[in-house]
Write a protein that holds these residues in place. Sequence first.
Motif, mmCIF file in Angstrom:
data_model
loop_
_atom_site.group_PDB
_atom_site.id
_atom_site.type_symbol
_atom_site.label_atom_id
_atom_site.label_comp_id
_atom_site.label_asym_id
_atom_site.label_seq_id
_atom_site.Cartn_x
_atom_site.Cartn_y
_atom_site.Cartn_z
ATOM 1 N N ALA A 150 23.695 36.850 42.932
ATOM 2 C CA ALA A 150 25.151 36.973 43.090
ATOM 3 C C ALA A 150 25.796 37.718 41.921
ATOM 4 O O ALA A 150 26.487 38.727 42.128
ATOM 5 N N SER A 153 26.919 41.843 42.005
ATOM 6 C CA SER A 153 28.353 42.058 41.801
ATOM 7 C C SER A 153 28.614 42.975 40.618
ATOM 8 O O SER A 153 29.489 43.842 40.664
ATOM 9 N N TYR A 163 26.465 35.939 48.281
ATOM 10 C CA TYR A 163 25.350 35.053 47.942
ATOM 11 C C TYR A 163 25.821 33.713 47.383
ATOM 12 O O TYR A 163 25.017 32.784 47.255
ATOM 13 N N PHE A 164 27.090 33.595 47.057
ATOM 14 C CA PHE A 164 27.588 32.309 46.563
ATOM 15 C C PHE A 164 27.552 31.229 47.640
ATOM 16 O O PHE A 164 27.580 30.036 47.317
#
Length: 436
Positions: free
Chosen positions: A110, A114, A365-366
């Motif tokens: 994640a 990002s 993905y969080f």
Amino acid sequence: SELLARSLFACGISTILQTCMGSRLPLVQIPSFEYLVPAMMLSSHLSLSASTDRNGEALGCSHRVLPPVYHAFLLQVSGAVVVSGLVQLVLGVSGACGWTARRCGPMVLAPSLSIVGLSAYKEVAFFCSANWGVALLLVLLAITFSQHLGSCRLPCCAWLCARGGYVEPSVPTLRTFSVLLPFTGICIMCAILSHLRIPWDSLELATERLPWANSTVRSPWLRIPYPGEGGWPLLTPRALAVGTAMAVGGSVNSVGCYVLCGRLLRASRPPPEACNRGLCTEALGSLLAGLLGATGGTASSIANTCASSLTQAGSRLSVQVSALVCVALGMSPRLAGLLTHIPLVVHGGVLCVTYAVAVGTGISYFQYADIDSGRNIFIVGFTMFMALLVPRWLSTAPAHLATGWVPLDLLFLSLLMVPVFLTGFLSFFLENTVSG
């Protein structure tokens, strides 16, 4: 243009190897930013040592002195690229790449994905600063074609079925060409404005003074690159240090790109064996690029991977066709030099759209982690903040990192100036050491 042709030739060969024998994902190979930062670190040290003699007195910078120094710099950068290929080959053959990829959970992917998009905002803003209106027009067209009109099917693109004889519904044409159509249209518009001598590019006056800006007409139409054409790479201690940093940064970028590609194409996560094979093929491409005299190795392209999410055209055949085009351009420096005439604002507009997809994919993905956990909140916040803070601090005061040995300084600076490496290393370390 000849350096660009060599790089395109190596990238085309590496792309073919990647899609056929490597990870077998539709990944385009390009010289990534992870190779640019170490090369800039090496350039700064070489230019500093070349501008002063042993007594510290400035040397004359005549035109007869600069070319040999510049040529020696290119050979050292090529040597660093060769070293990066060797290091990546060791990481792929030993299985270290797959071992690391297996232990990268959501709290590693994640923030890493990002930061890939967030860390490029300065370069993208510089490209778009040539003309923000043109850049925003390209972004608006890409968003309209890929999102608002993504399900629009043009009747002129329908075809007859071979058996039944009825008209088969056409593919969503506007979404499939949501990047190519705005790119082509804006390039044509910029060419028309330049032909009519209408000032629109604020960076044109600065770039036209560069020596490579008008060198295309002197390049040959056909020249097949071969190893040692411009001299063999120099393997100095500085090149070894910079090459190691290139390999580590490029490997982190490539592993993230493998996962990103599988995620965007809604496929399963690449197994560790595929990651190892993919890194080995990239290593072979970097070795070829260094031997040909290129100034950058080969790595999977984040921008092209994100573009496949917008177009939903993740085909290995299309990537292989683009690889053949790169090989053809690599054998014609005159044609490869035409790529340098693409306005920077067009690159900036495309990167605005594609890198935004990388940021969004990382955030997605969080959902696989407990984001309410204090441990996870700290890992995400700390890694992303430090990945943006440390390069900013070192860029303003690089002298603060001095070990007394220049190659070691170059190694640390080259690694700590890459936000993707910092995020990946810190998140991987904290994820696998902090309990919770």
